[in-house]
Scaffold this active site. Structure first.
Site, PDB file in Angstrom:
ATOM      1  N   GLY A 684    -104.594  21.791  20.256  1.00  6.93           N
ATOM      2  CA  GLY A 684    -104.970  21.283  18.948  1.00  6.93           C
ATOM      3  C   GLY A 684    -103.912  20.418  18.315  1.00  6.93           C
ATOM      4  CB  VAL A 688     -98.913  20.452  27.376  1.00  7.16           C
ATOM      5  CG1 VAL A 688     -97.714  21.120  28.058  1.00  7.16           C
ATOM      6  CG2 VAL A 688     -99.133  21.050  25.995  1.00  7.16           C
ATOM      7  CE  LYS A 702     -97.296  22.273  21.791  1.00  9.77           C
ATOM      8  NZ  LYS A 702     -97.474  23.255  20.686  1.00  9.77           N
ATOM      9  CG  ASP A 815    -103.381  30.513  16.766  1.00  6.74           C
ATOM     10  OD1 ASP A 815    -104.392  31.241  16.767  1.00  6.74           O
ATOM     11  OD2 ASP A 815    -103.356  29.388  17.292  1.00  6.74           O
TER      12      ASP A 815
END
Length: 983
Positions: A684, A688, A702, A815
């Protein structure tokens, strides 16, 4: 000859007294040495992991009675009390030692992180009158308590105990006044434990959520001294016994979440001292007339039952009533108009009944009301103007009624309002500009009314907005450009109104948008290509408008599950990525569109495009300009390629590398590897890449764009976009802030960041086995034995424990999920992806209550209180980790069709546990070997505790680690080898 004074055998009085004193001193000294050692043993048991302040005064050589914190002695200098509640203690209590204190009457260890089994040595504390072990993480069964005959206070609630409770041992404890055993996973009882009924001195009885089956016995009425009776969250059936009305001293009666049936017992109104009554979530029926005499009620919770009839008018005269929850019943008639007029009323929820009449005007008279919930009834009239001054109001939901008139202007600007839901009524008039002052507003639901006028530009000032639903009204005019400021907005539904003008390009700045519905309006002009840059857009409906021009090519990048552009005036070719069967009807009513694969559209061949010659000519001109531009860039690139020094200078000025660990690579090695060939994943917040250095070391990188538009793969040619100010990604900031200082074996390593004007690169260790989600649920799935799963669980728990308890400033991940637990080559886990993390302000729990109007996290893992109140703390992570443990133990995903509509793995697991009466073996992943099913059940029980509905009853991550360590499986290989040797 003079006789010696000792020759007669008699001692002078002085000498005798001195000898006696000497013997007493020796005896006293020896006794107090005996008292000291058990206390030092206790300190030693906790010294490795407990709060040092708890034992800072426990120093050998100091007087135990006057110096040792938490110690109380009697007049003879013997220890009678050990008081160490809520001291952050962690360890195993050495009962064999401390129960050698012969005068010990009180042990208070509640609200700590104690673990392990409670040994049979507890039996030797035979003089105990007070024992509190509640709110800890013990394991195993409660030992026999029959020797503690003097016990008056016993609290073991929410302490991790399981197995069979020794109910028979309670028969000897006839002095018990306080008994609290709830929130433990004891083996189910086939009937209510009758031993309880022999405890005639009980004042307090808490047996909620401890797996009690059967009916409430009528003899409960013999416990005439009871002031508090809590039997909630069990499997009790049958009617509330009539004899309960004999408990005249009751001030609290809690029976919620059982399967009780029948009516409220006649005479219940005689319990005039009752302050709190909760019988919600049962199958009770009949009317509420028995309650009209309970004039001292403060809280009444009877929701989710089958009550009918009217609400007694007397409720309007209850002077102390501050909480009233009667939703999901069959109640009729009016609400008493004086209700809430007297006390500092806090909330009312009478939703989903058949109530009628007007809204009572004075429920916020004292200015303390937080929740007004009256949805799905037949209320009429307008919203009383008195609520314009209700600044404490947090939720205002009156949807699905027959309310009408203009909404008082002050309602829109209430400062603490997080949700206002007026949908499906007959309200009219405008939304006033005052709404810009509603700084806490997250959800605005006005659908299916008669609201009219322009949408105020001030709506864009409400930065906390997450969802706007204004469909099926009479709004006119344009969408304000200011809505582009709403960075947290995830859903925008304006369909079926009379909006007009262009769809503002500023909506492309609302990067949290996942749903847009602007259908059935009068929008015109071209569709802004900025909508195609929305990174998580899932549903887009622009149908039934007057939109013209071509479908933006940027739409090809969207990953949509729902898409509709039908009945507009669009022209040109449908992008191939959108010309799919799922969107087969999405382009109807646009005769100017063409496609080679959509059957009802004309072909895009040259002959069929003759009608749009001008459009084709314009396209050719644009293509020619782009070709010239590309040629120029190619020439420039060749020139730069030849000038290595210039290229090096450009690189050194453009990129800024910040190392957080010792690195053995250059920024050039990393940057040169960012290409499509090395792409290994998309998330999101960025793509990567896998990077292999010249020395063979593997890294993961990333790539996060700083721009507020996160199309990460393509150059943007729109002048509008290129001129927008680029802002640093919040995910990038959160990731760097968290990981740059974290050092733990179970948290992913961040080596460095490399940033430029428009991009950020985060360089991590590379973890070859991917994520736990991959290995459990995808095509990469392998058959992981329980030993590997267990070690992943423990390692991940230790990583989270470090974040919560080991950092200078505690970190909430927000998360936690199996796809954010990565696995190295040895299957050791790393907590990863800190893009949503929050660092608490200090280490003293001040993060509790931290709020965010964006519900961060992933469906199926989000703690219920977070979605409901947007309040977060460490217990939100604990809940999410509990879901991961369920995945490991059951092999199931958090959301599966078998759980039923609107249910997830947590609801399924808790429901299944009750169905199976605590026998959880059938819930374990069938791929786990039979020999280790019991070990998986232990972890599943921990998962059930982690996912408790009430956050305060969930263990801390420190306690979770201890519980998992206690659940360590036997080494299966060793068992097999041993059996082979024996054979």
């Amino acid at each position: 000859m003079t006789n010696s004074p000792f020759s007669s055998g008699r001692r002078p009085p002085l000498v005798a007294h001195l000898l006696l004193l000497f013997l007493l001193v020796c005896s006293f000294s020896l006794s107090h040495c005996d008292e000291l050692q058990p206390l030092l043993d206790l300190k030693s048991a906790f010294s490795s992991s407990s709060s040092p302040s708890a034992f800072s005064s426990w120093i050998k050589g100091k007087d135990v009675c006057s110096s040792f914190h938490g110690i109380v002695c009697n007049s003879n200098g013997f220890v009678v009390e050990i008081n160490l509640p809520a001291q952050n203690l962690s360890g195993i209590i050495p009962f064999d030692s401390i129960c050698s204190l012969q005068s010990l009457e009180k042990l208070s260890f509640g609200l700590n992180s104690l673990y392990g089994k409670v040994s049979d040595g507890l039996r030797n504390c035979s003089k105990l009158k007070y024992l509190d072990l509640g709110q800890n993480s013990f394991s195993g069964e409660v030992p026999d308590l029959s020797s503690l005959v003097g016990l008056r206070f016993l609290s073991l609630n929410n302490s991790g105990f399981s197995g069979d409770f020794p109910w028979k041992s309670l028969v000897n404890l006839t002095d018990l006044e306080f008994l609290s055993l709830g929130d433990n996973t004891f083996n189910p009882t086939t009937s209510f434990p009758l031993e309880i009924l022999e405890l005639k001195n009980l004042h307090w009885l808490y047996l909620s959520n401890c797996t009690i089956y059967g009916e409430i016995p009528s003899r409960i009425g013999n416990l005439s001294l009871l002031e508090n009776l809590e039997l909630s969250q069990n499997k009790l059936i049958g009617e509330i016994p009539y004899e309960i009305v004999n408990l005249k001293k009751l001030w609290q009666l809690e029976l919620h979440e059982n399967s009780l049936t029948g009516k409220l017992p006649v005479g219940l109104g005689n319990l005039t001292g009752l302050r709190n009554f909760d019988a919600s979530s049962n199958n009770l029926e009949g009317d509420l007339t028995e309650l009209r005499f309970l004039t001292n009620l403060k809280s009444l919770q009877l929701f989710e039952n089958r009550f009918s009839g009217t609400i007694p008018e007397e409720f309007g005269d209850f002077k102390d009533l501050v909480e009233l929850s009667l939703y999901q019943n069959n109640l009729t008639g009016n609400l008493p108009q004086r209700i809430g007029s007297w006390a500092a009323f806090v909330f009312i929820d009478v939703s989903e009944n058949f109530l009628s009449g007007p809204i009572p005007p004075d429920m916020c008279k004292q200015g303390r009301m937080t929740d007004l919930l009256m949805l799905q009834n037949n209320f009429i009239g307008g919203i009383p103007e008195s609520y314009m001054n209700c600044k404490s109001l947090n939720r205002f939901r009156v949807n699905n009624n027959s309310l009408s008139d203009v909404v008082p202007a002050g309602i829109w600007s209430l400062p603490n309002l997080s949700i206002i839901d007026l949908s499906t009524n007959q309200f009219e008039g405008p939304v006033t500009s005052d709404i810009g002052k509603a700084k806490a507003l997250a959800q605005l639901f006005l659908s299916n009314n008669r609201f009219s006028g322009n949408l105020p530009a001030e709506l864009g000032e409400v930065s906390s907005l997450v969802s706007i639903k204004l469909d099926s009204n009479h709004f006119v005019g344009p969408i304000p450009e200011s809505l582009g400021k709403l960075k947290n907005l995830s859903s925008l539904s304006l369909n079926d109104n009379k909006f007009s003008g262009n769809i503002p390009s500023s909506l492309g700045s609302c990067t949290s948008l996942s749903t847009i519905d602007l259908s059935m309006n009068s929008f015109s002009g071209h569709i802004s290509e900025n909508l195609g840059y929305l990174p998580i857009l899932n549903s887009l409906n622009l149908s039934n408008n007057e939109l013209s021009g071509e479908i933006p090519t940027t739409f090809s990048k969207l990953k949509l599950s729902s898409f509709d552009l039908s009945n507009n005036r669009l022209i040109g070719q449908v992008p191939d990525s959108l010309a799919i069967q799922a969107f087969d009807e999405s382009f109807m009513g646009n005769p100017g569109l063409c496609s080679e694969s959509i059957r009802y559209l004309s072909s895009c061949s040259p002959t069929s495009r003759s009608s749009s010659h001008l459009t084709s000519l314009l396209s050719c001109i644009i293509a020619g300009i782009l070709l010239l531009l590309v040629s120029f860039l190619c020439l420039l690139f060749v020139k730069l390629k030849r000038n290595k020094d210039a290229k090096h200078l450009l690189k050194s000025k453009s990129w800024d590398m910040k190392p957080y660990r010792i690195v053995c690579f250059t920024e050039k090695e990393i940057i040169d590897s960012i290409n499509s060939h090395n792409l290994i994943g998309k998330g999101g917040s960025g793509n990567v890449y896998k990077v292999v250095l010249s020395n063979g070391k593997e890294l993961a990188v990333k790539h996060i764009w700083q721009s507020s538009f996160s199309d990460q793969a393509n150059c943007r040619t729109s002048a509008t976009i290129l001129t927008k100010r680029k802002t640093r990604s919040s995910e990038y900031d959160a990731e760097v802030a968290t990981l740059s200082s974290v050092r733990h074996n179970n948290v992913v390593k961040l080596y460095c960041s490399i940033s430029s004007e428009d991009s950020n690169l985060l360089v991590y260790e590379y973890l070859p086995n991917g994520s736990l989600w991959d290995q459990l649920h995808t095509s990469r799935k392998i058959e992981m034995g329980w030993q590997i799963r267990y070690e992943i669980a423990v390692g991940a728990a230790r990583g989270l424990e470090y974040l919560h308890h080991g950092c200078d400033q505690p970190v909430i991940h927000r998360d936690v999920k199996s796809s954010n637990i990565l696995l190295d080559s040895d299957w050791k886990p790393r907590i990863a992806d800190f893009g949503l993390a929050k660092i608490l302000q200090d280490g003293h729990g001040h993060g509790v209550g931290d709020s965010s109007h964006v519900i961060a996290g992933t469906l199926g893992y989000i703690a219920p209180e977070y979605a409901y109140t947007c309040k977060i703390n460490e217990k939100s992570d604990v809940y999410s980790f509990g879901v991961v443990l369920m995945e490991l133990a059951t092999g199931k995903q958090p959301n599966e069709a078998e759980f039923g509509e609107n249910k997830d793995i947590v609801q399924w697991a808790h429901s299944r546990m009750r169905e199976l009466k605590g026998n959880l073996k059938d819930m374990v992943d069938p791929s786990i070997s039979e020999a280790q099913v019991e070990d998986a059940v232990k972890v599943l029980r921990i998962a059930l505790r982690c996912t408790a509905k009430i956050p305060s009853t969930r263990p801390s991550m420190r306690m979770v680690v201890h519980m998992l360590e206690e659940a360590e499986p036997y080494n299966f290989i060793d068992i097999v080898v041993k059996k082979e040797c024996e054979n």
